[in-house]
Write a protein that holds these residues in place. Structure first.
Motif, PDB file in Angstrom:
ATOM      1  N   MET A 105      -2.703   3.307   1.058  1.00 53.61           N
ATOM      2  CA  MET A 105      -2.383   2.938   2.418  1.00 53.61           C
ATOM      3  C   MET A 105      -0.889   2.669   2.523  1.00 53.61           C
ATOM      4  O   MET A 105      -0.252   2.313   1.551  1.00 53.61           O
ATOM      5  N   GLU A 106      -0.392   2.830   3.715  1.00 55.86           N
ATOM      6  CA  GLU A 106       1.010   2.565   4.007  1.00 55.86           C
ATOM      7  C   GLU A 106       1.045   1.481   5.074  1.00 55.86           C
ATOM      8  O   GLU A 106       0.287   1.524   6.034  1.00 55.86           O
ATOM      9  N   TYR A 107       1.917   0.504   4.884  1.00 56.23           N
ATOM     10  CA  TYR A 107       2.012  -0.586   5.860  1.00 56.23           C
ATOM     11  C   TYR A 107       3.328  -0.488   6.612  1.00 56.23           C
ATOM     12  O   TYR A 107       4.391  -0.412   6.011  1.00 56.23           O
ATOM     13  N   ASP A 108       3.238  -0.485   7.926  1.00 51.34           N
ATOM     14  CA  ASP A 108       4.413  -0.460   8.784  1.00 51.34           C
ATOM     15  C   ASP A 108       4.569  -1.834   9.415  1.00 51.34           C
ATOM     16  O   ASP A 108       3.595  -2.431   9.873  1.00 51.34           O
ATOM     17  N   VAL A 109       5.790  -2.331   9.451  1.00 44.01           N
ATOM     18  CA  VAL A 109       6.064  -3.622  10.071  1.00 44.01           C
ATOM     19  C   VAL A 109       6.201  -3.420  11.574  1.00 44.01           C
ATOM     20  O   VAL A 109       6.943  -2.555  12.025  1.00 44.01           O
ATOM     21  N   LEU A 110       5.483  -4.210  12.341  1.00 44.33           N
ATOM     22  CA  LEU A 110       5.521  -4.133  13.796  1.00 44.33           C
ATOM     23  C   LEU A 110       6.608  -5.047  14.344  1.00 44.33           C
ATOM     24  O   LEU A 110       7.027  -5.998  13.668  1.00 44.33           O
ATOM     25  N   PRO A 111       7.091  -4.788  15.563  1.00 49.77           N
ATOM     26  CA  PRO A 111       8.160  -5.614  16.138  1.00 49.77           C
ATOM     27  C   PRO A 111       7.851  -7.108  16.157  1.00 49.77           C
ATOM     28  O   PRO A 111       8.730  -7.926  15.982  1.00 49.77           O
TER      29      PRO A 111
ATOM     30  N   GLU B  81       0.863  -2.968  10.347  1.00 47.57           N
ATOM     31  CA  GLU B  81      -0.129  -1.982  10.745  1.00 47.57           C
ATOM     32  C   GLU B  81      -0.371  -1.082   9.544  1.00 47.57           C
ATOM     33  O   GLU B  81       0.574  -0.607   8.917  1.00 47.57           O
ATOM     34  N   ALA B  82      -1.636  -0.875   9.208  1.00 48.80           N
ATOM     35  CA  ALA B  82      -1.966  -0.030   8.057  1.00 48.80           C
ATOM     36  C   ALA B  82      -2.186   1.398   8.513  1.00 48.80           C
ATOM     37  O   ALA B  82      -2.845   1.651   9.520  1.00 48.80           O
ATOM     38  N   GLY B  83      -1.605   2.294   7.802  1.00 48.78           N
ATOM     39  CA  GLY B  83      -1.809   3.716   8.057  1.00 48.78           C
ATOM     40  C   GLY B  83      -2.352   4.355   6.795  1.00 48.78           C
ATOM     41  O   GLY B  83      -2.086   3.893   5.687  1.00 48.78           O
ATOM     42  N   VAL B  84      -3.109   5.387   6.934  1.00 50.74           N
ATOM     43  CA  VAL B  84      -3.691   6.079   5.786  1.00 50.74           C
ATOM     44  C   VAL B  84      -2.829   7.282   5.446  1.00 50.74           C
ATOM     45  O   VAL B  84      -2.474   8.070   6.320  1.00 50.74           O
ATOM     46  N   VAL B  85      -2.478   7.412   4.188  1.00 49.76           N
ATOM     47  CA  VAL B  85      -1.721   8.566   3.712  1.00 49.76           C
ATOM     48  C   VAL B  85      -2.732   9.565   3.171  1.00 49.76           C
ATOM     49  O   VAL B  85      -3.570   9.224   2.341  1.00 49.76           O
ATOM     50  N   GLU B  86      -2.664  10.785   3.661  1.00 47.78           N
ATOM     51  CA  GLU B  86      -3.641  11.797   3.284  1.00 47.78           C
ATOM     52  C   GLU B  86      -2.931  13.066   2.836  1.00 47.78           C
ATOM     53  O   GLU B  86      -2.029  13.553   3.518  1.00 47.78           O
ATOM     54  N   TRP B  87      -3.320  13.597   1.674  1.00 50.10           N
ATOM     55  CA  TRP B  87      -2.769  14.862   1.212  1.00 50.10           C
ATOM     56  C   TRP B  87      -3.441  15.990   1.978  1.00 50.10           C
ATOM     57  O   TRP B  87      -4.653  15.984   2.174  1.00 50.10           O
ATOM     58  N   ILE B  88      -2.651  16.958   2.415  1.00 49.68           N
ATOM     59  CA  ILE B  88      -3.181  18.116   3.137  1.00 49.68           C
ATOM     60  C   ILE B  88      -2.591  19.381   2.525  1.00 49.68           C
ATOM     61  O   ILE B  88      -1.597  19.327   1.803  1.00 49.68           O
TER      62      ILE B  88
END
Length: 63
Positions: A1-7, A12-19
């Motif tokens: 998972m990737e975490y982005d810092v919100l203002p 916010e967690a985002g999913v990293v997916e290989w394509i």
């Protein structure tokens, strides 16, 4: 998972997916590099010229 810092300081967690590399042609990637790797004959093909076309209002849909 990737975490982005919100203002507000939260995260916010985002999913990293290989394509597959050809799937990049239709993704909203910035700068718009998706069609370049998708056009390669294989993901290991040598790249002769890495220059990309200019990003303008005519060549990119700003969202």
């Amino acid at each position: 998972m990737e975490y982005d810092v919100l203002p507000g300081g939260g995260r916010e967690a985002g999913v990293v997916e290989w394509i597959g590399y050809r799937a990049t042609a239709v993704l909203p990637i910035f700068p718009p590099i998706g069609p370049a790797p998708a056009a390669l004959p294989s993901p290991y093909a040598p790249v002769g010229d890495a220059a990309l076309p200019a990003v303008t209002d005519d060549t990119y849909t700003w969202i």
